[in-house]
Scaffold this motif. Sequence first.
Motif, PDB file in Angstrom:
ATOM      1  N   MET A  82       0.814  -1.217   0.000  1.00 30.66           N
ATOM      2  CA  MET A  82       0.000   0.000   0.000  1.00 30.66           C
ATOM      3  C   MET A  82       0.847   1.267   0.000  1.00 30.66           C
ATOM      4  SD  MET A  82      -3.061  -0.838   2.638  1.00 30.66           S
ATOM      5  CE  MET A  82      -4.210  -2.153   2.325  1.00 30.66           C
ATOM      6  N   GLY A  83       2.171   1.090  -0.094  1.00 31.51           N
ATOM      7  CA  GLY A  83       3.026   2.265  -0.120  1.00 31.51           C
ATOM      8  C   GLY A  83       3.470   2.651   1.270  1.00 31.51           C
ATOM      9  N   GLU A  84       4.379   3.605   1.359  1.00 29.87           N
ATOM     10  CA  GLU A  84       4.908   4.036   2.633  1.00 29.87           C
ATOM     11  C   GLU A  84       4.141   5.244   3.117  1.00 29.87           C
ATOM     12  OE1 GLU A  84       9.031   4.709   2.292  1.00 29.87           O
ATOM     13  OE2 GLU A  84       9.530   2.648   1.775  1.00 29.87           O
ATOM     14  N   VAL A 122      -8.273   3.505   0.400  1.00 28.00           N
ATOM     15  CA  VAL A 122      -9.545   4.106   0.007  1.00 28.00           C
ATOM     16  C   VAL A 122      -9.432   4.493  -1.453  1.00 28.00           C
ATOM     17  CG1 VAL A 122     -11.232   5.898   0.481  1.00 28.00           C
ATOM     18  CG2 VAL A 122      -9.881   4.952   2.346  1.00 28.00           C
ATOM     19  N   GLY A 123     -10.168   3.811  -2.322  1.00 28.11           N
ATOM     20  CA  GLY A 123      -9.952   3.967  -3.752  1.00 28.11           C
ATOM     21  C   GLY A 123      -8.594   3.364  -4.083  1.00 28.11           C
ATOM     22  N   THR A 124      -7.674   4.172  -4.581  1.00 28.59           N
ATOM     23  CA  THR A 124      -6.300   3.713  -4.799  1.00 28.59           C
ATOM     24  C   THR A 124      -5.324   4.514  -3.943  1.00 28.59           C
ATOM     25  OG1 THR A 124      -6.052   5.247  -6.676  1.00 28.59           O
ATOM     26  CG2 THR A 124      -6.786   3.003  -7.171  1.00 28.59           C
ATOM     27  N   LYS A 147       4.031   1.887  -6.944  1.00 28.67           N
ATOM     28  CA  LYS A 147       5.257   2.416  -7.546  1.00 28.67           C
ATOM     29  C   LYS A 147       5.105   3.852  -8.030  1.00 28.67           C
ATOM     30  CE  LYS A 147       7.036  -2.105  -8.984  1.00 28.67           C
ATOM     31  NZ  LYS A 147       7.500  -2.950 -10.114  1.00 28.67           N
ATOM     32  N   GLY A 148       3.887   4.341  -8.118  1.00 24.05           N
ATOM     33  CA  GLY A 148       3.724   5.731  -8.508  1.00 24.05           C
ATOM     34  C   GLY A 148       2.590   5.944  -9.489  1.00 24.05           C
ATOM     35  N   LYS A 149       2.325   7.226  -9.768  1.00 24.01           N
ATOM     36  CA  LYS A 149       1.200   7.592 -10.622  1.00 24.01           C
ATOM     37  C   LYS A 149       1.381   7.114 -12.059  1.00 24.01           C
ATOM     38  CE  LYS A 149       0.012  11.702  -7.914  1.00 24.01           C
ATOM     39  NZ  LYS A 149      -0.183  13.180  -7.927  1.00 24.01           N
ATOM     40  N   ILE A 150       2.603   7.202 -12.561  1.00 24.91           N
ATOM     41  CA  ILE A 150       2.846   6.790 -13.943  1.00 24.91           C
ATOM     42  C   ILE A 150       2.503   5.313 -14.136  1.00 24.91           C
ATOM     43  CG2 ILE A 150       4.586   6.527 -15.742  1.00 24.91           C
ATOM     44  CD1 ILE A 150       3.798   9.391 -15.253  1.00 24.91           C
ATOM     45  N   HIS A 151       2.869   4.494 -13.165  1.00 20.82           N
ATOM     46  CA  HIS A 151       2.597   3.066 -13.273  1.00 20.82           C
ATOM     47  C   HIS A 151       1.095   2.788 -13.262  1.00 20.82           C
ATOM     48  CE1 HIS A 151       6.841   3.001 -12.088  1.00 20.82           C
ATOM     49  NE2 HIS A 151       6.896   1.785 -12.604  1.00 20.82           N
ATOM     50  N   LEU A 176      -1.613  -8.114  -6.641  1.00 22.46           N
ATOM     51  CA  LEU A 176      -0.575  -7.782  -7.618  1.00 22.46           C
ATOM     52  C   LEU A 176      -0.684  -6.332  -8.056  1.00 22.46           C
ATOM     53  CD1 LEU A 176       1.698  -8.557  -9.620  1.00 22.46           C
ATOM     54  CD2 LEU A 176      -0.107  -9.312 -11.200  1.00 22.46           C
ATOM     55  N   TYR A 177      -1.906  -5.880  -8.310  1.00 18.23           N
ATOM     56  CA  TYR A 177      -2.113  -4.492  -8.748  1.00 18.23           C
ATOM     57  C   TYR A 177      -1.712  -3.504  -7.653  1.00 18.23           C
ATOM     58  CZ  TYR A 177      -4.510  -5.593 -13.137  1.00 18.23           C
ATOM     59  OH  TYR A 177      -4.801  -6.007 -14.407  1.00 18.23           O
ATOM     60  N   ASN A 178      -1.920  -3.863  -6.387  1.00 21.50           N
ATOM     61  CA  ASN A 178      -1.501  -2.976  -5.309  1.00 21.50           C
ATOM     62  C   ASN A 178       0.009  -2.747  -5.337  1.00 21.50           C
ATOM     63  OD1 ASN A 178      -4.027  -2.506  -4.276  1.00 21.50           O
ATOM     64  ND2 ASN A 178      -3.906  -4.097  -2.713  1.00 21.50           N
TER      65      ASN A 178
END
Length: 783
Positions: free
Chosen positions: A1-3, A48-50, A366-370, A359-361
Amino acid sequence: MGEVTNHIGNSSNYNGEEEEQGDAESNTLNQPLAKANRTLSSTPLALVGTKVSHIESLDYEINENDLFKHDWRKRSKTQVLQYIFLKWTFACLVGLFTGLIATLINLAVENIAGYKLLAVGHFLAQERYVTGLMMFAGANLGLTLIASVLCVCFAPTAAGPGIPEIKAYLNGIDTPNMFGATTMFVKIIGSIGAVSAGLDLGKEGPLVHIGTCIASLLGQGGTDNHRIKWRWLRYFNNDRDRRDLITCGSAAGVCAAFRSPVGGVLFALEEVATWWRSALLWRTFFSTAVVVVVLREFIEICKSGKCGLFGSGGLIMFDVSHVTYTYHVTDIIPVTLIGVIGGVLGSLYNHLLHKVLRLYNLINAKGKIHKVLLSLLVSLFTSVCLYGLPFLATCKPCDPSIESRCPTNGRSGNFKQFHCPKGYYSDLATLLLTTNVDAVRNIFSSNTPNEFSMGSLWIFFVLYCILGLFTFGIATPSGLFLPIILMGSAYGRMLGGVMGSYTSIDQGLYAVLGAASLMAGSMRMTVSLCVIFLELTNNLLLLPITMIVLLIAKTVGDSFNPSIYDIILHLKGLPFLEANPEPWMRNLSVGDLGDAKPPVVTLQGVEKVARIVDVLRNTTHNAFPVLDEAEVVTQAGLASGAIELHGLILRAHLVKVLKKRWFLTEKRRTEEWEVREKFPWDELAEREDNFDDVAIRSSEMQMYVDLHPLTNTTPYTVMENMSVAKALVLFRQVGLRHLLIVPKIQVSGMSPVVGILTRQDLRAYNILQAFPHLEKSKGRKAH
């Protein structure tokens, strides 16, 4: 879920339910536990959402402090009538705006997708197949890019269906930025773009989210930064009334998606609402009735050709009312088989989708571009498959006995010519090279037993199984209803073709039953789904066999895994409380949970400012018990030393006291008029608990605050020997945020509060982490 960085000082980012994680050494009030291996841990972060967000719990409980009691006593009949009138007015407006926006989305999708398909048909007629593919894929990529960029850059909470977050909100979890104006507008435009791009997703889930956004914005008088300060709106400045409005919005959204007013009400009751009452039933039904009237009016307008490519249509999306049939005993076998297949495939779909979402998470972190690139990659793959696979199917000759036009290269129709010669049509192009709604309408078509070959149906089924798994989860608004309907209708029609003359049920009706079975097998809905399909198809003759199919599919699916929305809730980390406690919770008392937590932080009835500042700075709790010394009568006379529980005060109210500098130079209790002069009752309902904005001078630290008028004097309490299972049922059904644990025997001089239970403490996962030995006795849920 990111840092995500953990800031203890910023209380607004936490649900405050006795958070013990993070930097415990910096917390001067945290004491080491006697049993360090038994600690209740909680994570105030969820997806929440992405977007990874800090979450809070909601205060559905009525805060019965002195200000509330005074206001309740002085309310006139006129004010009560104003409140009732406003509730029904908002219910009407929710239905009205939801119907208007649903009409706008339908018109936009039909026209954008329609003109795109007409352009592709033009190139096909000229046999310019490569140009047609480039035009088709390019248009879809452009539409997907718009939807994805809006979600990624402006409103990450608009991605996905939104229904899991709505379920969580109605369960008592506040999801940040979920119902804002920006989220709503991105959801509208993103849904139009994603659905028009031909992605395997529907607008049904987003419409439910849009309906709840409308309800939330109406209830709070606009956006957070631009609110209407009407005096009437103060009645809705609380979580309880906002919850009722959002429930109406969810029902209106389902009604707008399926033209199903009764189904919308039942969906809100069965699927999303945790708390329900008869008055709310009437208001949700009123909202859905308004939606139907709005849709009916616009459909009448569109019949005159004023809506571009939008068809005349009707309130029924997939009308099969003209089909009549009779039941035979032998029909029970294929009907039962459809239910079993739906349950097995639905649970398998849930399992595989869970893996894909994990997998999608990782990719999205990795960021908005991904996120954008993933959406574009799925769009390109979808476009190539929809355009290229029809070349694999053989052309079928048109049946002269059928009244429908054959062949055609228009935007819709049952017999698409595609690359076939004159007098022939491509059955696979009829299903793929069209909008998702038209594809469902085509595959539901009745009295056409030979329209689709078994090979084309197999290709259609496998393709949409793949697309259904890999499309959901990208950074665009998306719904699960239509993809599941497409998959289910394919195997339903195939089973009808296999049965052939052995059954009297039409293949189109088999497709309807297949779609219903897969939805029940994946979403585990029964009553609401049955009514939605009846209103969707306008055929009451389907009622008995639809009920059988739904019950079998749900029973089979429940034996494998939870519903798809429950899986998404767990994956997102939302602390949703289930209706049925685990059986092993009967063997654990709330006192055991209290022992596994740090000591309770309490305040005195008249407390020093310095103590309040220290508590707010060094804890993230959202409520604190308020204690008083009480005189008790004994045989020898009056005696002191006993401690009584005066009530519970919220963190937000403490912050408000500090911001207003309601301080006393001496330790005393205030008069009632002093409190009312400083704190209007409706102002206390606002969530203003950002302690970082408070600046207290050193000279004020030794002053006092009387907490009695702001304290909820009737908090819910339970005995320490109550089972966790019973406490969980109480907590969920009443809609609590805090539940106080009191000792069975009150000892003089000891605190009357053993602990505080919150949502995080009652989650099965957290309890099992604190008490590992319970994992061995963990059983199935008691139904």
